[in-house]
Design a protein around this motif. Structure first.
Motif, short mmCIF file in Angstrom:
data_model
loop_
_atom_site.label_atom_id
_atom_site.label_comp_id
_atom_site.label_asym_id
_atom_site.label_seq_id
_atom_site.Cartn_x
_atom_site.Cartn_y
_atom_site.Cartn_z
N LYS A 70 49.99 20.21 51.55
CA LYS A 70 49.31 20.66 50.34
C LYS A 70 48.34 21.82 50.58
CE LYS A 70 49.56 16.10 48.17
NZ LYS A 70 48.77 14.95 47.61
N THR A 71 47.60 21.78 51.67
CA THR A 71 46.59 22.82 51.91
C THR A 71 46.82 23.60 53.20
OG1 THR A 71 45.11 21.27 53.06
CG2 THR A 71 44.86 21.47 50.68
N LEU A 72 47.59 23.06 54.11
CA LEU A 72 47.86 23.72 55.39
C LEU A 72 48.57 25.05 55.17
CD1 LEU A 72 47.85 23.31 58.58
CD2 LEU A 72 50.19 22.45 58.28
N ARG A 73 48.01 26.14 55.69
CA ARG A 73 48.71 27.40 55.68
C ARG A 73 49.81 27.34 56.74
NH1 ARG A 73 46.62 31.08 52.52
NH2 ARG A 73 47.76 32.74 53.59
N LEU A 74 50.76 28.23 56.66
CA LEU A 74 51.90 28.16 57.58
C LEU A 74 52.55 29.53 57.70
CD1 LEU A 74 54.56 28.05 55.41
CD2 LEU A 74 53.48 25.84 55.02
N GLY A 75 53.19 29.74 58.84
CA GLY A 75 53.88 31.01 59.01
C GLY A 75 54.44 31.18 60.40
N PRO A 76 55.32 32.14 60.57
CA PRO A 76 55.90 32.41 61.88
C PRO A 76 54.89 33.12 62.77
CG PRO A 76 56.57 34.10 60.36
CD PRO A 76 55.79 33.10 59.56
N MET A 77 54.98 32.86 64.04
CA MET A 77 54.20 33.62 65.02
C MET A 77 55.15 33.94 66.19
SD MET A 77 51.37 35.10 65.75
CE MET A 77 49.99 34.44 64.81
N VAL A 78 56.09 34.84 66.04
CA VAL A 78 56.20 35.82 64.97
C VAL A 78 57.65 35.93 64.52
CG1 VAL A 78 54.25 37.20 65.81
CG2 VAL A 78 56.54 37.66 66.69
N TYR A 79 57.88 36.53 63.31
CA TYR A 79 59.20 37.02 63.00
C TYR A 79 59.51 38.17 63.96
CZ TYR A 79 59.54 34.76 58.34
OH TYR A 79 59.64 33.88 57.30
N LEU A 80 60.65 38.13 64.63
CA LEU A 80 61.04 39.20 65.55
C LEU A 80 61.73 40.30 64.75
CD1 LEU A 80 62.46 36.96 68.44
CD2 LEU A 80 60.12 37.80 68.11
N LEU A 81 60.97 41.29 64.33
CA LEU A 81 61.47 42.27 63.38
C LEU A 81 62.74 43.00 63.82
CD1 LEU A 81 58.45 44.01 61.60
CD2 LEU A 81 59.81 42.03 60.94
N PRO A 82 62.94 43.32 65.12
CA PRO A 82 64.17 44.01 65.49
C PRO A 82 65.45 43.20 65.21
CG PRO A 82 62.53 44.33 67.19
CD PRO A 82 61.99 43.30 66.25
N LEU A 83 65.31 41.90 64.93
CA LEU A 83 66.48 41.06 64.69
C LEU A 83 66.75 40.85 63.19
CD1 LEU A 83 66.01 38.30 67.43
CD2 LEU A 83 66.99 40.60 67.62
N TYR A 84 66.00 41.52 62.33
CA TYR A 84 66.10 41.28 60.90
C TYR A 84 66.47 42.55 60.13
CZ TYR A 84 63.77 36.72 61.33
OH TYR A 84 63.45 35.43 61.65
N HIS A 85 67.17 42.34 59.01
CA HIS A 85 67.29 43.35 57.98
C HIS A 85 65.99 43.26 57.17
CE1 HIS A 85 68.42 45.33 54.28
NE2 HIS A 85 69.58 45.69 54.79
N PRO A 86 65.18 44.31 57.13
CA PRO A 86 63.83 44.18 56.56
C PRO A 86 63.80 43.82 55.07
CG PRO A 86 64.32 46.47 57.09
CD PRO A 86 65.40 45.66 57.70
N ILE A 87 64.76 44.28 54.28
CA ILE A 87 64.75 43.92 52.88
C ILE A 87 65.12 42.44 52.72
CG2 ILE A 87 65.78 44.33 50.60
CD1 ILE A 87 66.10 47.22 51.31
N ARG A 88 66.09 42.01 53.50
CA ARG A 88 66.46 40.58 53.49
C ARG A 88 65.27 39.73 53.90
NH1 ARG A 88 67.35 35.99 53.28
NH2 ARG A 88 69.24 34.81 53.72
N LEU A 89 64.52 40.16 54.91
CA LEU A 89 63.35 39.41 55.35
C LEU A 89 62.27 39.40 54.28
CD1 LEU A 89 61.83 37.81 57.49
CD2 LEU A 89 61.09 39.98 58.48
N SER A 90 62.09 40.51 53.59
CA SER A 90 61.06 40.55 52.53
C SER A 90 61.37 39.53 51.45
CB SER A 90 60.98 41.96 51.93
OG SER A 90 62.06 42.23 51.05
#
Length: 337
Positions: A70-90
């Protein structure tokens, strides 16, 4: 130290010695515990082709956590950007931010393991350039209705954007910081930071980060230290658990480099005690942890303490007890020190 000190979590989600479904089930239960105990944010690693990380798609696992907290923030540490299509990731980022009702923290990086990049067909020498362009595209996608961009690695013309993040203009950005110079760069770009560096280097990183953030007018920046943390009723119990679990994590950490007979980018001692000597790990009773962690927070000047609380073959019961002791007895003492 002040009451503004926050406490987060870093998780490799290493394989341990469980079935994968059971591993996921246990981590989701632990995430619910983090949430109930008032931790700030859960940061999840991304790794590929290695037992070090069983969440090669952080977005998938974090979407499950978003629904059970409910309150815990969350996220990747880190998204490896060279492995992603940036629009798809957005689009994934926007979805996650809405699924969590604005609790997403976005860690971004170029990837420290050349093997993982190589296995995905990425030229390691181009990783920084790809990262820079992907970040440019992400910033456009967060704000604009259509994207036009021309670069060496990514080019788009008038691409519509239907999904934008809940948090405006975008969720907080995070970066894993290794040197004082890089700390200054990312602070000027508006990134919060976390470092795995030894205390003396971490102190220089925090100082550089804070100075650059102040110059850039970056309000309320967070610069944290990440450490292994094991709590128990007594020092002896904590050390016994850490000494048993850490070598299993350590084996997973180096497995990919052994497979490909390459030298690791980072070297970590194989014994938990040596990690403690380097200031990269803590084990003990609540009183011991409050003293030793407090000393390091004062030494480094960090305003964010990120603990790697679960690793190796730690059981659900062992993990829950250690985390609860830290949250209920160590964290309040550190805030009031």
């Amino acid at each position: 130290m002040t009451r503004d000190l926050k406490f987060g979590i870093f998780d490799h989600l290493d394989r341990a010695r469980l079935g994968i479904a059971e591993l996921f089930d246990q981590r989701l239960k632990i995430a619910e515990l983090y949430d109930r105990l008032g931790f700030y944010s859960y940061h999840l690693a991304e790794h590929h082709s290695t037992p070090l990380g069983m969440a090669p798609s952080p977005s998938v696992f974090l979407s499950a956590i978003a629904q059970s907290t409910k309150t815990l923030r969350l996220g990747p540490m880190v998204y490896l950007l060279p492995l992603y299509h940036p629009i798809r990731l957005s689009e994934e980022i926007a979805m996650l931010d809405h699924l969590s009702h604005g609790r997403l923290d976005i860690g971004l990086g170029r990837g420290r393991s050349p093997i993982e990049l190589m296995l995905y067909g990425r030229n390691v020498d181009e990783a920084q350039a790809v990262f820079d362009e992907a970040l440019d595209v992400l910033r456009l996608a967060f704000r604009e209705q259509r994207i036009t961009y021309s670069g060496k690695h990514f080019s788009y013309r008038n691409v519509p954007v239907e999904l934008h993040p809940w948090q405006k203009p975008n969720p907080p950005l995070w970066y894993g910081v290794g040197t004082p110079d890089s700390a200054a760069i990312v602070a000027r770009q508006g990134f919060h930071g976390v470092t795995l560096a030894r205390p003396d280097v971490a102190a220089a990183i925090v100082k550089s980060f804070n100075a650059a953030a102040a110059d850039a007018g970056f309000a309320n920046p967070m610069m944290g230290i990440c450490r292994f943390v094991v709590a128990a009723d007594t020092d002896a119990e904590a050390w016994a658990l850490a000494d048993r679990a850490y070598p299993i994590w350590h084996e997973s950490f180096f497995e990919l480099f052994r497979r490909y007979d390459q030298k690791p980018m980072q070297t970590w001692p194989g014994e938990f005690g040596k990690m403690v000597e380097l200031g990269l790990a803590f084990a003990g009773s609540p009183a011991t942890l409050a003293r030793t962690i407090g000393d390091q927070i004062r030494q480094t000047g960090a305003n964010y303490m990120v603990g790697q609380y679960v690793f190796g073959d730690m059981t659900l019961a062992e993990s829950a007890k250690s985390i609860t002791l830290f949250a209920e007895k160590v964290a309040p003492a550190l805030r009031q020190a």
